[in-house]
Design a protein around this motif. Structure first.
Motif, PDB file in Angstrom:
ATOM      1  N   HIS B   5      45.573   4.880   4.889  1.00  0.00           N
ATOM      2  CA  HIS B   5      46.236   3.566   5.364  1.00  0.00           C
ATOM      3  C   HIS B   5      46.072   3.278   6.671  1.00  0.00           C
ATOM      4  CE1 HIS B   5      49.385   4.554   2.234  1.00  0.00           C
ATOM      5  NE2 HIS B   5      49.307   5.890   2.660  1.00  0.00           N
ATOM      6  N   PRO B   6      45.611   2.020   6.957  1.00  0.00           N
ATOM      7  CA  PRO B   6      44.993   1.423   8.242  1.00  0.00           C
ATOM      8  C   PRO B   6      46.118   1.338   9.070  1.00  0.00           C
ATOM      9  CG  PRO B   6      45.404  -0.331   6.824  1.00  0.00           C
ATOM     10  CD  PRO B   6      45.635   0.926   5.843  1.00  0.00           C
ATOM     11  N   HIS B  29      44.249  -3.984   1.825  1.00  0.00           N
ATOM     12  CA  HIS B  29      45.199  -2.952   1.608  1.00  0.00           C
ATOM     13  C   HIS B  29      46.679  -3.389   1.534  1.00  0.00           C
ATOM     14  CE1 HIS B  29      46.152   1.048   2.335  1.00  0.00           C
ATOM     15  NE2 HIS B  29      47.548   0.812   2.957  1.00  0.00           N
ATOM     16  N   CYS B  33      49.696  -2.115  -0.789  1.00  0.00           N
ATOM     17  CA  CYS B  33      50.458  -1.037  -0.093  1.00  0.00           C
ATOM     18  C   CYS B  33      51.800  -1.396   0.255  1.00  0.00           C
ATOM     19  CB  CYS B  33      49.754  -0.336   0.645  1.00  0.00           C
ATOM     20  SG  CYS B  33      50.561   1.282   1.246  1.00  0.00           S
ATOM     21  N   CYS B  36      52.821   0.389   3.848  1.00  0.00           N
ATOM     22  CA  CYS B  36      52.087  -0.406   4.967  1.00  0.00           C
ATOM     23  C   CYS B  36      52.740  -1.682   5.328  1.00  0.00           C
ATOM     24  CB  CYS B  36      50.626  -0.600   5.008  1.00  0.00           C
ATOM     25  SG  CYS B  36      49.799   1.118   5.225  1.00  0.00           S
TER      26      CYS B  36
HETATM   27 ZN   LIG Z   1      49.076   1.716   3.307  1.00  0.00          ZN
END
Ligand SMILES: [Zn+2]
Lengths: 190, 162
Positions: B5-6, B29, B33, B36
């Motif tokens: 996860h960024p 992402h 996600c 996130c």
């Molecule tokens: Zn994520």
């Protein structure tokens, strides 16, 4: 046209007193507010921000113009604040004091609530939540608090915050992320 | 894709600070996600709330603030000046004084001493005045110390990371 901060700093290096007065007038409120955000004490914030201006006066010749003036000056200021905290932390611990202005700060938060809250915190007892949130900001590490403050109160971009704190952008992102994790946890408990 | 996860890039992403490739990566992402997306919404909400409700520090009478600052600056200059004045006589000055004394010793027998005393005074004063003209340097004695502090800022940061 108004002279730029950088041009004024150059003139301060040449001991132009009027240029110094102009820079002080431009930055006094920001400097004081940033110092207060880190120190949470009005007297200390006043003292340390004045010291930052004295350092500015003395070191103006060393400002190479490679960074923005604000980054360079905030760096002097924030480091004085962090240093001040480090030096004075021991007696505050001994005396059991902490943040003399905190009660004021909390009241100010409550006073400054907008009339129509439109954020996700609405309906959760917003005043109480914001009070807890700011109390949680006060317990962050000085670096994390400095990052949060420069981010939300001065709207500085990450790159400039990194310049102020003399660290990498990645480090600033980590500080901010950790701070947000802590603050989110506070909200979770609220 | 959702494995890393960024997390630390979410806010820089929202602020539009990321380079194009990184921006695309985070956007991609986020599209897949939910965790996130939720974090970004929560973090954004917190920062916005903080920005709106930042407590104000106690009010400051700015005229008084600037007067105090001026007084402190003057005191600091005075201190730097006094420190300089009390320093041992600089090498160049000692050298010119010594040379003048040798001059008196050599010529002492031939000329009335008063003339040479005057030239000694002149030499000494001249040296002092020369140094006085470099007052900028003197005034910046504190500066050396400060530059030192500024050079060490990176060190301060690393030593305090936590
Ligand atoms: Zn994520």
């Amino acid at each position: 046209m108004e002279p730029s901060d950088e041009a004024l700093c150059q003139r301060v290096a040449e001991r132009d007193e009027a240029a110094f007065d102009l820079l002080v007038a431009r930055y006094q409120e920001r400097a004081y507010r940033i110092a207060w955000s880190v120190l949470r004490d009005g007297e200390e914030a006043r003292d340390v921000s004045q010291e930052a201006f004295i350092r500015l006066y003395q070191a103006a010749g060393g400002f190479g113009g490679r960074a923005r003036f604000s980054t360079w000056f905030y760096r002097i200021l924030v480091n004085l604040c962090l240093d001040h905290r480090r030096k004075h932390a021991w007696w505050k611990r001994v005396l059991g004091g902490g943040r003399p202005d905190e009660p004021d700060g909390r009241e100010a938060v409550i006073e400054r609530q907008p009339a129509e809250p439109v954020d996700p915190l609405a309906g959760l007892g917003r005043e109480q939540v914001m009070t807890q949130l700011w109390a949680a900001v006060a317990t962050l590490s000085p670096q994390q608090r400095a990052v949060v403050t420069l981010h939300v109160q001065d709207e500085l971009p990450t790159r400039e915050i990194a310049g102020v704190l003399s660290c990498s952008e990645a480090t600033v992102r980590v500080h901010l992320h950790r701070a947000l994790i802590s603050l989110r946890a506070t909200l979770g408990k609220a | 894709m959702a494995l890393t996860h960024p997390e630390t890039e979410l806010i820089p992403y929202a602020k539009g600070e990321l380079a194009a490739a990184e921006h695309e990566r985070v956007a991609g992402h986020l599209a897949t996600c939910a965790a996130c997306r939720e974090s970004l919404a929560a973090f954004g909400g917190i920062l916005e709330s903080l920005a709106r409700t930042a407590p104000e520090p106690p009010a400051v009478p700015w005229g008084r603030y600037r007067t105090e600052l001026r007084e402190k600056l003057e005191a600091r200059r005075h201190r730097a000046w006094t420190a300089w004045w009390r320093r041992p006589v600089p090498l160049a000055l000692s050298a010119s004084l010594a040379a003048a004394l040798v001059f008196i010793a050599v010529r002492g027998g031939q000329q009335p001493a008063t003339v040479d005393v005057a030239s000694v005074e002149q030499a000494v004063l001249g040296a002092r005045l020369d140094l006085l003209r470099q007052y900028g340097i003197v005034e910046n004695l504190d500066l050396l110390e400060n530059l030192d502090v500024i050079h060490n800022l990176d060190g301060l940061e690393t030593s305090r990371k936590g």
